[in-house]
Design a protein around this motif. Structure first.
Motif, PDB file in Angstrom:
ATOM      1  N   ARG A  41       2.022   2.069  -3.542  1.00  0.00           N
ATOM      2  CA  ARG A  41       0.983   2.748  -4.325  1.00  0.00           C
ATOM      3  C   ARG A  41       0.865   4.215  -3.884  1.00  0.00           C
ATOM      4  O   ARG A  41       0.769   5.110  -4.717  1.00  0.00           O
ATOM      5  CB  ARG A  41      -0.355   2.019  -4.138  1.00  0.00           C
ATOM      6  CG  ARG A  41      -1.555   2.736  -4.725  1.00  0.00           C
ATOM      7  CD  ARG A  41      -1.356   3.082  -6.184  1.00  0.00           C
ATOM      8  NE  ARG A  41      -1.364   1.914  -7.037  1.00  0.00           N
ATOM      9  CZ  ARG A  41      -1.041   1.945  -8.327  1.00  0.00           C
ATOM     10  NH1 ARG A  41      -0.662   3.106  -8.886  1.00  0.00           N
ATOM     11  NH2 ARG A  41      -1.071   0.860  -9.052  1.00  0.00           N
ATOM     12  N   TRP A  42       0.917   4.466  -2.569  1.00  0.00           N
ATOM     13  CA  TRP A  42       0.812   5.832  -2.062  1.00  0.00           C
ATOM     14  C   TRP A  42       2.009   6.670  -2.508  1.00  0.00           C
ATOM     15  O   TRP A  42       1.852   7.823  -2.917  1.00  0.00           O
ATOM     16  CB  TRP A  42       0.691   5.820  -0.545  1.00  0.00           C
ATOM     17  CG  TRP A  42       0.608   7.194   0.054  1.00  0.00           C
ATOM     18  CD1 TRP A  42       1.546   7.831   0.818  1.00  0.00           C
ATOM     19  CD2 TRP A  42      -0.478   8.112  -0.077  1.00  0.00           C
ATOM     20  NE1 TRP A  42       1.125   9.084   1.173  1.00  0.00           N
ATOM     21  CE2 TRP A  42      -0.127   9.292   0.638  1.00  0.00           C
ATOM     22  CE3 TRP A  42      -1.715   8.057  -0.717  1.00  0.00           C
ATOM     23  CZ2 TRP A  42      -0.963  10.387   0.714  1.00  0.00           C
ATOM     24  CZ3 TRP A  42      -2.551   9.160  -0.638  1.00  0.00           C
ATOM     25  CH2 TRP A  42      -2.176  10.312   0.069  1.00  0.00           C
ATOM     26  N   ASN A  43       3.216   6.097  -2.418  1.00  0.00           N
ATOM     27  CA  ASN A  43       4.414   6.818  -2.850  1.00  0.00           C
ATOM     28  C   ASN A  43       4.297   7.252  -4.305  1.00  0.00           C
ATOM     29  O   ASN A  43       4.723   8.353  -4.685  1.00  0.00           O
ATOM     30  CB  ASN A  43       5.655   5.945  -2.684  1.00  0.00           C
ATOM     31  CG  ASN A  43       6.060   5.767  -1.236  1.00  0.00           C
ATOM     32  OD1 ASN A  43       5.635   6.518  -0.365  1.00  0.00           O
ATOM     33  ND2 ASN A  43       6.869   4.758  -0.962  1.00  0.00           N
ATOM     34  N   SER A  44       3.718   6.389  -5.111  1.00  0.00           N
ATOM     35  CA  SER A  44       3.557   6.712  -6.525  1.00  0.00           C
ATOM     36  C   SER A  44       2.535   7.831  -6.715  1.00  0.00           C
ATOM     37  O   SER A  44       2.737   8.755  -7.507  1.00  0.00           O
ATOM     38  CB  SER A  44       3.127   5.466  -7.301  1.00  0.00           C
ATOM     39  OG  SER A  44       2.999   5.741  -8.672  1.00  0.00           O
ATOM     40  N   ILE A  45       1.442   7.768  -5.958  1.00  0.00           N
ATOM     41  CA  ILE A  45       0.382   8.760  -6.086  1.00  0.00           C
ATOM     42  C   ILE A  45       0.884  10.156  -5.720  1.00  0.00           C
ATOM     43  O   ILE A  45       0.577  11.146  -6.399  1.00  0.00           O
ATOM     44  CB  ILE A  45      -0.826   8.375  -5.204  1.00  0.00           C
ATOM     45  CG1 ILE A  45      -1.516   7.128  -5.781  1.00  0.00           C
ATOM     46  CG2 ILE A  45      -1.823   9.536  -5.096  1.00  0.00           C
ATOM     47  CD1 ILE A  45      -2.598   6.560  -4.890  1.00  0.00           C
ATOM     48  N   VAL A  46       1.671  10.246  -4.646  1.00  0.00           N
ATOM     49  CA  VAL A  46       2.112  11.564  -4.159  1.00  0.00           C
ATOM     50  C   VAL A  46       3.418  12.025  -4.804  1.00  0.00           C
ATOM     51  O   VAL A  46       3.952  13.081  -4.460  1.00  0.00           O
ATOM     52  CB  VAL A  46       2.258  11.568  -2.621  1.00  0.00           C
ATOM     53  CG1 VAL A  46       0.926  11.245  -1.963  1.00  0.00           C
ATOM     54  CG2 VAL A  46       3.339  10.587  -2.155  1.00  0.00           C
ATOM     55  N   LEU A  58       0.834  -1.209   0.000  1.00  0.00           N
ATOM     56  CA  LEU A  58       0.000   0.000   0.000  1.00  0.00           C
ATOM     57  C   LEU A  58       0.866   1.255   0.000  1.00  0.00           C
ATOM     58  O   LEU A  58       0.529   2.254  -0.653  1.00  0.00           O
ATOM     59  CB  LEU A  58      -0.923  -0.006   1.217  1.00  0.00           C
ATOM     60  CG  LEU A  58      -1.991  -1.103   1.268  1.00  0.00           C
ATOM     61  CD1 LEU A  58      -2.784  -0.997   2.563  1.00  0.00           C
ATOM     62  CD2 LEU A  58      -2.918  -1.026   0.064  1.00  0.00           C
ATOM     63  N   SER A  59       1.997   1.199   0.714  1.00  0.00           N
ATOM     64  CA  SER A  59       2.885   2.371   0.749  1.00  0.00           C
ATOM     65  C   SER A  59       3.503   2.631  -0.622  1.00  0.00           C
ATOM     66  O   SER A  59       3.743   3.787  -0.984  1.00  0.00           O
ATOM     67  CB  SER A  59       3.984   2.168   1.798  1.00  0.00           C
ATOM     68  OG  SER A  59       4.968   1.247   1.365  1.00  0.00           O
ATOM     69  N   ARG A 105       6.549  10.521  -4.902  1.00  0.00           N
ATOM     70  CA  ARG A 105       7.829  10.280  -4.241  1.00  0.00           C
ATOM     71  C   ARG A 105       8.831   9.533  -5.129  1.00  0.00           C
ATOM     72  O   ARG A 105      10.009   9.472  -4.800  1.00  0.00           O
ATOM     73  CB  ARG A 105       7.611   9.492  -2.949  1.00  0.00           C
ATOM     74  CG  ARG A 105       6.988  10.349  -1.856  1.00  0.00           C
ATOM     75  CD  ARG A 105       6.806   9.593  -0.567  1.00  0.00           C
ATOM     76  NE  ARG A 105       6.164  10.444   0.423  1.00  0.00           N
ATOM     77  CZ  ARG A 105       5.388   9.994   1.398  1.00  0.00           C
ATOM     78  NH1 ARG A 105       5.172   8.694   1.517  1.00  0.00           N
ATOM     79  NH2 ARG A 105       4.850  10.832   2.262  1.00  0.00           N
TER      80      ARG A 105
END
Length: 262
Positions: free
Chosen positions: A233-238, A230-231, A240
């Motif tokens: 996917r989140w890193n990609s969204i924001v 999940l992290s 990073r």
């Protein structure tokens, strides 16, 4: 493209029981190939005499290097630390127990020679190549993880977790300078980054044998790996992953890779 040097990175944590046998096999294999090569063993804060065993080998074979992590940081950190210090044109990381025999390395290197950026071993493309299978529980946990990974990250691969992956320098510099995950879930991050930056990827069937001394806990570590997924996917969204957060490795002409004679 003709490559002239290879690096083999081995993450190691409390591996004194297995690392001697594995290094013996790797040394013999490299001698048969007559490659220009180096072997980097990354000691992840082992509490046993892993470092001493590696030092003995390094004293006899100058192409072997010991890298010390700043304490126990995890397999993902260890692999990244070794990959960013490797100087070969093609860099492979493999598990300390050699579950995928080092003799399978030419299969991955051949794909790199053909123009692939990332070639990784797979236990499930040709399942009969597994000489020793995991327990049913581990197989079920692995299949569940793979299904969730496909949904969350969109990676359509049979086996992301096999610790036998090779990278050319372009892929190494693109991926490992952006890697964030430092524990067990790092493998999918590497492949996610390879896909994100449109690198050429090839999944390659390899011989493989499960070792019952594996340190991963299917339930406890599986939950942690889901969180790491999940992290990613989140890193990609924001954003990073947009720019590297670690420096690009510097490779000079004065490299420690050694021509290994038969």
């Amino acid at each position: 493209m003709e490559y002239v040097s290879y690096s083999i990175v081995i993450p190691a944590y409390n591996e004194s029981d297995r690392i001697q046998e594995s290094l013996t096999k790797i040394v013999a294999f490299l001698a048969e190939q007559s490659w220009t090569a180096e072997v980097l063993v990354v000691n992840d804060g082992s509490r046993d005499n892993t470092a001493e065993v590696v030092k003995r080998f390094a004293a006899q074979h100058r192409f072997i290097r010991l890298i010390e992590n700043p304490g126990n940081r995890g397999k993902g950190y260890s692999v990244r630390n070794g990959m960013l210090q490797a100087v070969g044109d093609v860099v492979l990381f493999t598990d300390a127990d050699l579950s995928a025999p080092i003799t399978e390395a030419p299969k991955l290197f051949s794909e790199i020679q053909k123009g692939v950026d990332v070639a990784f071993g797979s236990r499930w493309l040709v399942a009969k190549m597994q000489t020793e299978r995991q327990s049913i529980m581990r197989q079920i946990a692995g299949r569940m993880y793979n299904v969730i990974m496909r949904i969350v990250l969109g990676l359509n691969f049979k086996d992301t977790q096999c610790g036998f992956k090779a990278f050319n320098r372009k892929a190494l510099e693109t991926i490992f300078t952006r890697q964030h995950v430092e524990r067990w879930g790092f493998d999918v991050e590497l492949l996610f980054l390879a896909r994100k930056f449109k690198l050429k990827i090839e999944e390659v069937p390899v011989e493989w044998a499960h070792d019952d001394r594996s340190k991963i806990n299917p339930l406890v570590d599986g939950i942690k790996m889901f969180g790491e997924m999940l992290s990613i996917r989140w890193n990609s969204i924001v954003g990073r992953y947009t720019n590297p957060h670690l420096p690009k490795p510097v490779v000079t002409d004065a490299t420690p890779v050694v021509k290994i004679a038969k």
